[in-house]
Design a protein around this motif. Structure first.
Motif, PDB file in Angstrom:
ATOM      1  N   LYS A  61       0.813  -1.215   0.000  1.00 34.88           N
ATOM      2  CA  LYS A  61       0.000   0.000   0.000  1.00 34.88           C
ATOM      3  C   LYS A  61       0.847   1.267   0.000  1.00 34.88           C
ATOM      4  CE  LYS A  61      -3.860  -2.240   2.405  1.00 34.88           C
ATOM      5  NZ  LYS A  61      -4.743  -2.217   3.605  1.00 34.88           N
ATOM      6  N   VAL A  62       2.142   1.093   0.097  1.00 32.66           N
ATOM      7  CA  VAL A  62       3.059   2.239   0.147  1.00 32.66           C
ATOM      8  C   VAL A  62       3.752   2.455  -1.192  1.00 32.66           C
ATOM      9  CG1 VAL A  62       5.105   3.192   1.299  1.00 32.66           C
ATOM     10  CG2 VAL A  62       3.436   1.856   2.614  1.00 32.66           C
ATOM     11  N   ILE A  63       4.059   1.369  -1.903  1.00 31.66           N
ATOM     12  CA  ILE A  63       4.790   1.465  -3.170  1.00 31.66           C
ATOM     13  C   ILE A  63       3.898   2.094  -4.243  1.00 31.66           C
ATOM     14  CG2 ILE A  63       5.969   0.167  -4.977  1.00 31.66           C
ATOM     15  CD1 ILE A  63       6.530  -2.002  -2.901  1.00 31.66           C
ATOM     16  N   PRO A  64       4.307   3.218  -4.834  1.00 31.51           N
ATOM     17  CA  PRO A  64       3.514   3.826  -5.918  1.00 31.51           C
ATOM     18  C   PRO A  64       3.441   2.889  -7.113  1.00 31.51           C
ATOM     19  CG  PRO A  64       5.161   5.352  -5.062  1.00 31.51           C
ATOM     20  CD  PRO A  64       5.487   4.029  -4.489  1.00 31.51           C
ATOM     21  N   ASN A  65       2.302   2.840  -7.739  1.00 35.49           N
ATOM     22  CA  ASN A  65       2.095   1.922  -8.854  1.00 35.49           C
ATOM     23  C   ASN A  65       3.048   2.193 -10.011  1.00 35.49           C
ATOM     24  OD1 ASN A  65       0.422  -0.224 -10.125  1.00 35.49           O
ATOM     25  ND2 ASN A  65      -0.079   1.417 -11.567  1.00 35.49           N
ATOM     26  N   GLY A  66       3.388   3.451 -10.231  1.00 36.39           N
ATOM     27  CA  GLY A  66       4.235   3.810 -11.358  1.00 36.39           C
ATOM     28  C   GLY A  66       5.675   3.352 -11.241  1.00 36.39           C
ATOM     29  N   VAL A  67       6.144   3.086 -10.025  1.00 32.99           N
ATOM     30  CA  VAL A  67       7.545   2.671  -9.837  1.00 32.99           C
ATOM     31  C   VAL A  67       7.631   1.293  -9.188  1.00 32.99           C
ATOM     32  CG1 VAL A  67       8.407   5.033  -9.703  1.00 32.99           C
ATOM     33  CG2 VAL A  67       7.681   3.864  -7.609  1.00 32.99           C
ATOM     34  N   ARG A  68       6.576   0.531  -9.254  1.00 31.35           N
ATOM     35  CA  ARG A  68       6.568  -0.744  -8.553  1.00 31.35           C
ATOM     36  C   ARG A  68       7.608  -1.721  -9.102  1.00 31.35           C
ATOM     37  NH1 ARG A  68       2.743  -1.173 -12.393  1.00 31.35           N
ATOM     38  NH2 ARG A  68       2.394  -3.220 -13.380  1.00 31.35           N
ATOM     39  N   VAL A  69       7.820  -1.726 -10.427  1.00 36.44           N
ATOM     40  CA  VAL A  69       8.778  -2.669 -11.016  1.00 36.44           C
ATOM     41  C   VAL A  69      10.198  -2.411 -10.529  1.00 36.44           C
ATOM     42  CG1 VAL A  69       9.800  -3.504 -13.165  1.00 36.44           C
ATOM     43  CG2 VAL A  69       7.334  -3.123 -13.027  1.00 36.44           C
ATOM     44  N   PRO A  70      10.714  -1.177 -10.576  1.00 31.18           N
ATOM     45  CA  PRO A  70      12.058  -0.942 -10.031  1.00 31.18           C
ATOM     46  C   PRO A  70      12.160  -1.280  -8.541  1.00 31.18           C
ATOM     47  CG  PRO A  70      11.359   0.925 -11.368  1.00 31.18           C
ATOM     48  CD  PRO A  70      10.176   0.043 -11.201  1.00 31.18           C
ATOM     49  N   VAL A  71      11.113  -1.007  -7.793  1.00 29.23           N
ATOM     50  CA  VAL A  71      11.123  -1.313  -6.360  1.00 29.23           C
ATOM     51  C   VAL A  71      11.191  -2.822  -6.144  1.00 29.23           C
ATOM     52  CG1 VAL A  71       9.809  -1.191  -4.216  1.00 29.23           C
ATOM     53  CG2 VAL A  71       9.919   0.803  -5.716  1.00 29.23           C
ATOM     54  N   TYR A  72      10.405  -3.577  -6.899  1.00 28.01           N
ATOM     55  CA  TYR A  72      10.439  -5.039  -6.778  1.00 28.01           C
ATOM     56  C   TYR A  72      11.847  -5.566  -7.076  1.00 28.01           C
ATOM     57  CZ  TYR A  72       5.299  -4.859  -6.971  1.00 28.01           C
ATOM     58  OH  TYR A  72       3.970  -4.588  -6.730  1.00 28.01           O
TER      59      TYR A  72
END
Length: 226
Positions: A61-72
Protein backbone atom coordinates in the motif's frame (compact mmCIF):
# COMPACT_ATOMS: atom_id res chain seq x y z
CA UNK A 1 -5.81 -22.46 7.57
CA UNK A 2 -7.56 -23.65 4.41
CA UNK A 3 -6.13 -20.76 2.41
CA UNK A 4 -2.62 -21.52 3.72
CA UNK A 5 -2.86 -25.19 2.72
CA UNK A 6 -4.23 -24.17 -0.66
CA UNK A 7 -1.18 -21.96 -1.24
CA UNK A 8 1.13 -24.87 -0.44
CA UNK A 9 -0.82 -27.32 -2.60
CA UNK A 10 -0.97 -24.94 -5.55
CA UNK A 11 2.76 -24.26 -5.46
CA UNK A 12 3.85 -27.88 -5.16
CA UNK A 13 1.25 -29.61 -7.36
CA UNK A 14 -1.31 -27.50 -9.19
CA UNK A 15 0.96 -24.58 -10.15
CA UNK A 16 4.34 -26.30 -9.99
CA UNK A 17 6.69 -23.80 -11.69
CA UNK A 18 8.84 -26.49 -13.32
CA UNK A 19 6.40 -29.13 -14.59
CA UNK A 20 3.17 -27.10 -14.96
CA UNK A 21 3.98 -23.42 -15.51
CA UNK A 22 7.35 -24.13 -17.20
CA UNK A 23 9.04 -21.15 -15.55
CA UNK A 24 12.67 -20.71 -14.54
CA UNK A 25 13.91 -22.98 -17.32
CA UNK A 26 17.40 -21.43 -17.42
CA UNK A 27 18.53 -22.66 -13.97
CA UNK A 28 16.40 -25.79 -14.35
CA UNK A 29 18.37 -26.94 -17.36
CA UNK A 30 21.75 -25.53 -16.39
CA UNK A 31 22.38 -26.49 -12.77
CA UNK A 32 20.61 -29.84 -12.44
CA UNK A 33 23.67 -31.95 -13.26
CA UNK A 34 23.28 -33.40 -9.77
CA UNK A 35 20.56 -33.70 -7.12
CA UNK A 36 22.65 -31.60 -4.72
CA UNK A 37 22.87 -28.70 -7.17
CA UNK A 38 19.13 -28.87 -7.85
CA UNK A 39 18.30 -28.90 -4.15
CA UNK A 40 20.68 -26.02 -3.41
CA UNK A 41 19.37 -23.81 -6.21
CA UNK A 42 15.76 -24.58 -5.29
CA UNK A 43 16.23 -23.73 -1.61
CA UNK A 44 18.15 -20.54 -2.42
CA UNK A 45 15.34 -19.44 -4.74
CA UNK A 46 12.72 -20.31 -2.12
CA UNK A 47 14.42 -18.16 0.54
CA UNK A 48 14.52 -15.18 -1.82
CA UNK A 49 10.93 -15.82 -2.89
CA UNK A 50 9.58 -15.98 0.66
CA UNK A 51 11.44 -12.90 1.90
CA UNK A 52 10.66 -10.77 -1.15
CA UNK A 53 6.99 -11.82 -1.03
CA UNK A 54 6.83 -10.83 2.64
CA UNK A 55 8.42 -7.40 2.19
CA UNK A 56 6.47 -6.56 -0.97
CA UNK A 57 3.22 -7.57 0.74
CA UNK A 58 4.03 -5.37 3.75
CA UNK A 59 4.79 -2.42 1.46
CA UNK A 60 2.02 -3.05 -1.08
CA UNK A 61 0.00 0.00 0.00
CA UNK A 62 3.06 2.24 0.15
CA UNK A 63 4.79 1.46 -3.17
CA UNK A 64 3.51 3.83 -5.92
CA UNK A 65 2.10 1.92 -8.85
CA UNK A 66 4.24 3.81 -11.36
CA UNK A 67 7.55 2.67 -9.84
CA UNK A 68 6.57 -0.74 -8.55
CA UNK A 69 8.78 -2.67 -11.02
CA UNK A 70 12.06 -0.94 -10.03
CA UNK A 71 11.12 -1.31 -6.36
CA UNK A 72 10.44 -5.04 -6.78
CA UNK A 73 13.79 -5.51 -8.51
CA UNK A 74 15.66 -3.66 -5.74
CA UNK A 75 13.96 -5.76 -3.05
CA UNK A 76 14.64 -9.04 -4.87
CA UNK A 77 18.25 -8.08 -5.66
CA UNK A 78 18.88 -7.22 -2.00
CA UNK A 79 17.77 -10.64 -0.79
CA UNK A 80 19.68 -12.39 -3.58
CA UNK A 81 22.85 -10.60 -2.49
CA UNK A 82 22.31 -11.71 1.11
CA UNK A 83 21.75 -15.33 0.05
CA UNK A 84 24.78 -15.25 -2.26
CA UNK A 85 27.09 -13.94 0.50
CA UNK A 86 25.81 -16.54 2.99
CA UNK A 87 26.33 -19.36 0.50
CA UNK A 88 29.82 -18.09 -0.30
CA UNK A 89 30.66 -18.09 3.40
CA UNK A 90 29.09 -21.35 4.58
CA UNK A 91 28.58 -23.67 1.56
CA UNK A 92 31.51 -22.80 -0.65
CA UNK A 93 31.45 -25.99 -2.72
CA UNK A 94 27.78 -25.48 -3.62
CA UNK A 95 28.44 -21.79 -4.30
CA UNK A 96 31.22 -22.74 -6.74
CA UNK A 97 29.00 -25.35 -8.44
CA UNK A 98 26.08 -22.97 -9.00
CA UNK A 99 28.31 -20.07 -10.03
CA UNK A 100 26.68 -17.26 -12.00
CA UNK A 101 23.20 -18.77 -11.57
CA UNK A 102 22.99 -17.54 -7.97
CA UNK A 103 23.03 -13.80 -8.84
CA UNK A 104 20.78 -14.58 -11.81
CA UNK A 105 18.02 -15.43 -9.32
CA UNK A 106 17.34 -11.67 -9.48
CA UNK A 107 15.86 -12.05 -12.97
CA UNK A 108 14.07 -15.34 -12.27
CA UNK A 109 10.56 -14.87 -13.66
CA UNK A 110 9.09 -17.03 -10.88
CA UNK A 111 10.03 -14.51 -8.18
CA UNK A 112 9.02 -11.42 -10.09
CA UNK A 113 5.82 -13.09 -11.24
CA UNK A 114 4.71 -13.95 -7.70
CA UNK A 115 5.57 -10.44 -6.53
CA UNK A 116 3.44 -8.89 -9.26
CA UNK A 117 0.49 -11.30 -9.28
CA UNK A 118 0.20 -12.33 -5.63
CA UNK A 119 2.34 -10.58 -3.00
CA UNK A 120 1.39 -7.09 -4.17
CA UNK A 121 -2.31 -7.92 -3.76
CA UNK A 122 -2.48 -10.12 -0.66
CA UNK A 123 -1.69 -10.09 3.06
CA UNK A 124 1.78 -11.00 4.40
CA UNK A 125 0.90 -14.42 5.87
CA UNK A 126 -0.64 -15.75 2.67
CA UNK A 127 2.21 -14.23 0.67
CA UNK A 128 4.75 -16.08 2.83
CA UNK A 129 3.03 -19.42 2.27
CA UNK A 130 2.63 -18.67 -1.41
CA UNK A 131 6.40 -18.23 -1.55
CA UNK A 132 6.96 -21.43 0.42
CA UNK A 133 4.61 -23.40 -1.84
CA UNK A 134 6.05 -22.13 -5.11
CA UNK A 135 9.58 -22.44 -3.72
CA UNK A 136 9.03 -26.04 -2.63
CA UNK A 137 7.52 -26.85 -6.02
CA UNK A 138 10.57 -25.39 -7.75
CA UNK A 139 12.90 -27.23 -5.37
CA UNK A 140 11.14 -30.55 -5.93
CA UNK A 141 11.29 -30.06 -9.70
CA UNK A 142 15.01 -29.23 -9.77
CA UNK A 143 15.91 -31.98 -7.30
CA UNK A 144 14.02 -34.68 -9.21
CA UNK A 145 15.57 -33.64 -12.52
CA UNK A 146 19.02 -33.50 -10.94
CA UNK A 147 18.52 -36.88 -9.28
CA UNK A 148 17.57 -38.59 -12.55
CA UNK A 149 20.43 -36.99 -14.47
CA UNK A 150 22.97 -37.80 -11.77
CA UNK A 151 21.79 -41.39 -11.38
CA UNK A 152 21.92 -42.20 -15.09
CA UNK A 153 24.89 -39.98 -15.92
CA UNK A 154 27.12 -40.80 -12.94
CA UNK A 155 25.53 -43.74 -11.14
CA UNK A 156 25.30 -41.70 -7.93
CA UNK A 157 22.62 -39.95 -5.86
CA UNK A 158 23.75 -36.99 -3.77
CA UNK A 159 27.34 -38.09 -4.54
CA UNK A 160 26.69 -41.55 -3.04
CA UNK A 161 27.41 -44.48 -5.36
CA UNK A 162 24.19 -46.47 -5.78
CA UNK A 163 24.73 -48.25 -9.10
CA UNK A 164 26.93 -51.35 -9.27
CA UNK A 165 30.56 -51.01 -10.33
CA UNK A 166 29.75 -52.71 -13.61
CA UNK A 167 27.34 -49.90 -14.55
CA UNK A 168 28.49 -47.77 -17.48
CA UNK A 169 27.29 -44.15 -16.94
CA UNK A 170 25.49 -42.52 -19.86
CA UNK A 171 27.39 -39.24 -19.82
CA UNK A 172 24.98 -37.43 -22.16
CA UNK A 173 22.55 -37.12 -19.25
CA UNK A 174 24.86 -34.73 -17.39
CA UNK A 175 25.31 -32.65 -20.54
CA UNK A 176 22.90 -30.07 -21.98
CA UNK A 177 20.96 -32.51 -24.23
CA UNK A 178 20.31 -34.75 -21.22
CA UNK A 179 18.65 -31.87 -19.37
CA UNK A 180 16.13 -31.34 -22.16
CA UNK A 181 15.49 -35.07 -22.47
CA UNK A 182 14.86 -35.64 -18.74
CA UNK A 183 12.67 -32.53 -18.44
CA UNK A 184 10.55 -33.58 -21.41
CA UNK A 185 10.06 -37.12 -20.07
CA UNK A 186 9.09 -35.91 -16.58
CA UNK A 187 6.70 -33.30 -18.01
CA UNK A 188 5.11 -35.94 -20.24
CA UNK A 189 4.59 -38.27 -17.28
CA UNK A 190 3.14 -35.46 -15.19
CA UNK A 191 0.75 -34.46 -17.97
CA UNK A 192 -0.31 -38.08 -18.55
CA UNK A 193 -1.26 -38.74 -14.93
CA UNK A 194 -2.83 -35.31 -14.56
CA UNK A 195 -4.95 -35.83 -17.69
CA UNK A 196 -6.10 -39.25 -16.50
CA UNK A 197 -7.18 -37.81 -13.18
CA UNK A 198 -9.03 -34.97 -14.86
CA UNK A 199 -10.85 -37.28 -17.28
CA UNK A 200 -11.83 -39.68 -14.48
CA UNK A 201 -13.22 -36.84 -12.40
CA UNK A 202 -15.26 -35.53 -15.31
CA UNK A 203 -16.63 -39.00 -16.09
CA UNK A 204 -17.80 -39.46 -12.52
CA UNK A 205 -19.68 -36.18 -12.74
CA UNK A 206 -21.30 -36.96 -16.06
CA UNK A 207 -19.01 -34.77 -18.11
CA UNK A 208 -16.55 -35.35 -20.92
CA UNK A 209 -14.53 -38.56 -20.62
CA UNK A 210 -11.78 -37.40 -22.92
CA UNK A 211 -12.73 -39.79 -25.78
CA UNK A 212 -13.43 -37.22 -28.49
CA UNK A 213 -13.83 -39.78 -31.29
CA UNK A 214 -16.99 -41.18 -29.67
CA UNK A 215 -18.37 -37.89 -28.40
CA UNK A 216 -21.80 -37.06 -29.92
CA UNK A 217 -21.25 -33.36 -29.24
CA UNK A 218 -18.00 -33.45 -31.23
CA UNK A 219 -19.82 -35.15 -34.14
CA UNK A 220 -22.58 -32.54 -34.06
CA UNK A 221 -20.07 -29.70 -33.97
CA UNK A 222 -18.25 -31.27 -36.92
CA UNK A 223 -21.47 -31.37 -38.94
CA UNK A 224 -22.22 -27.77 -38.09
CA UNK A 225 -18.74 -26.62 -39.11
CA UNK A 226 -18.85 -28.71 -42.26
Amino acid sequence: MKAVLERLYNGIIKENPTFVLMLGMCPTLAVTTSAKNGLGMGLATMVVLVMSNLLISLLRKVIPNGVRVPVYIIIIASFVTIVELLMHAYVTSLYDSLGIYIPLIVVNCIIFGRAETYASKNKPLLSIFDGIGIGLGFTVGLTVIGLVRELIGNGTVFDIQVMPKSYEPISIFILAPGAFFVLSILCALQNKFKAKGANRHMKENGGCGGNCSECPMAEEEGRNNG
